[in-house]
Design a protein around this motif. Structure first.
Motif, PDB file in Angstrom:
ATOM      1  N   ARG A  61      46.787  36.690  40.243  1.00  0.00           N
ATOM      2  CA  ARG A  61      47.027  36.886  38.810  1.00  0.00           C
ATOM      3  C   ARG A  61      48.318  37.653  38.512  1.00  0.00           C
ATOM      4  O   ARG A  61      49.027  37.351  37.553  1.00  0.00           O
ATOM      5  N   ASP A  78      42.947  45.150  32.100  1.00  0.00           N
ATOM      6  CA  ASP A  78      42.250  44.651  33.294  1.00  0.00           C
ATOM      7  C   ASP A  78      41.603  45.833  34.020  1.00  0.00           C
ATOM      8  O   ASP A  78      42.263  46.821  34.330  1.00  0.00           O
ATOM      9  N   LYS A  79      40.304  45.705  34.266  1.00  0.00           N
ATOM     10  CA  LYS A  79      39.562  46.785  34.926  1.00  0.00           C
ATOM     11  C   LYS A  79      39.083  46.378  36.322  1.00  0.00           C
ATOM     12  O   LYS A  79      38.234  47.048  36.908  1.00  0.00           O
ATOM     13  N   GLN A  80      39.634  45.268  36.859  1.00  0.00           N
ATOM     14  CA  GLN A  80      39.199  44.749  38.166  1.00  0.00           C
ATOM     15  C   GLN A  80      39.252  45.790  39.271  1.00  0.00           C
ATOM     16  O   GLN A  80      38.446  45.801  40.172  1.00  0.00           O
ATOM     17  N   LEU A  81      40.306  46.630  39.255  1.00  0.00           N
ATOM     18  CA  LEU A  81      40.479  47.600  40.337  1.00  0.00           C
ATOM     19  C   LEU A  81      40.009  48.998  39.949  1.00  0.00           C
ATOM     20  O   LEU A  81      40.276  49.973  40.639  1.00  0.00           O
ATOM     21  N   GLN A  89      42.986  41.060  45.608  1.00  0.00           N
ATOM     22  CA  GLN A  89      42.311  40.752  44.337  1.00  0.00           C
ATOM     23  C   GLN A  89      43.265  40.474  43.190  1.00  0.00           C
ATOM     24  O   GLN A  89      42.993  39.657  42.332  1.00  0.00           O
ATOM     25  N   LEU A  90      44.384  41.223  43.148  1.00  0.00           N
ATOM     26  CA  LEU A  90      45.313  41.071  42.024  1.00  0.00           C
ATOM     27  C   LEU A  90      46.529  40.219  42.392  1.00  0.00           C
ATOM     28  O   LEU A  90      47.503  40.161  41.652  1.00  0.00           O
TER      29      LEU A  90
END
Lengths: 186, 186
Positions: A137, B131-134, A133-134
């Motif tokens: 980016r 960033d709060k994706q994880l 996911q990261l």
């Protein structure tokens, strides 16, 4: 002189003992017939079980695509006796050099991944990429440790910890405070 | 005895000098009228510019919601003289204790975030959650360091590095290898 560590299996939930202190590590990878090694300092433990590690690898690094494509790598923990090798590996590229050959390192076949273990290191953690996911980016890989090998002795390895500006901190004394920790915080 | 560090501004791109070696840190936060501090060992540098840090904070931790809701925190780097405080903070909860008061720590107003700096620490990095994706899956915060304060001396702090099992490694000697690094790898 390099150490010749005898190793045992370590429960993967216990790898934090060796990674949480923040050592500079060597990451080995394999893609098709090629192997490579890089030096890495930007990593963190993320979970005990499943045993997870997060790490940032610059996309310009030759290892980046090898790890991304194979979905695997081995995190090897070198000790102070290997300082010239650690620096040399960090300042050369797999695009030009076979690092196992150049630095006289020994490949050991891993159990659960195709990437080789580095025999001369204190510990070897076999890893699979489990989340990308990261990656696009931030070049940040989320890894699961699927098998861990660690030296029988010494109990505490003399790791090196990079400070930038060509300077490393060498692991110092160990201090224990049994009785001051709640059981769930050990 | 605790140190009383005089501090200067540090370019935020240079914080790796202090975080890459892997010290145990204290994270201070503020949400509405309340402040808190937690001990943290699972963090990594992620980028020089913007200056980024990634860190895993257990959701059960009292600080988790304070940082998530406020979108801010300060990463403070304590030294060995503060070992009792580091352990005490890690083994108590902000739900029951005012940790600044309990451990006699001094709040200093930050410049760019509402969370307070801890005066007694060697360095203080003001951070915003970017960033709060994880976050939902791994409790992993991506932070940007927006302001950094660091002690004028000593050059290398005597940090502590947690090994698990109630044991810390104390930062040891420093070794430099100028001339062995390519400029872009310093």
């Amino acid at each position: 002189m390099r150490r010749n560590y005898r190793k045992k299996d370590l429960p993967v939930a216990d790898i934090r003992r060796y990674l949480e202190p923040g050592p500079t590590v060597l990451v080995s990878s394999r893609w098709k017939e090629e192997t490579n090694i890089m030096t890495m300092g930007w990593h963190t433990v993320m979970e005990f079980s499943p045993s997870m590690i997060g790490c940032m690898i610059t996309a310009a690094n030759y290892s980046f695509d090898m790890i991304r494509k194979s979905g695997e790598c081995v995190i090897n923990i070198p000790t102070y006796d290997m300082i010239d090798t650690i620096i040399g590996i960090g300042n050369s590229t797999g695009a030009e050099v076979d690092k196992f050959e150049e630095y006289g390192l020994t490949q050991v076949v891993a159990e659960k991944v195709q990437a080789p273990l580095i025999k001369e290191c204190y510990a070897n953690f076999e890893c699979k990429v489990i989340d990308k996911q990261l990656l696009s980016r931030y070049n940040f890989f989320v890894l699961e440790v699927v098998k861990a090998h660690v030296a029988v002795a010494p109990k505490f390895p003399r790791t090196v910890h990079y400070r930038g500006d060509a300077t490393f901190m060498v692991a110092g004394k160990n201090v224990s405070y049994p009785g001051k920790f709640k059981a769930q915080n050990l």
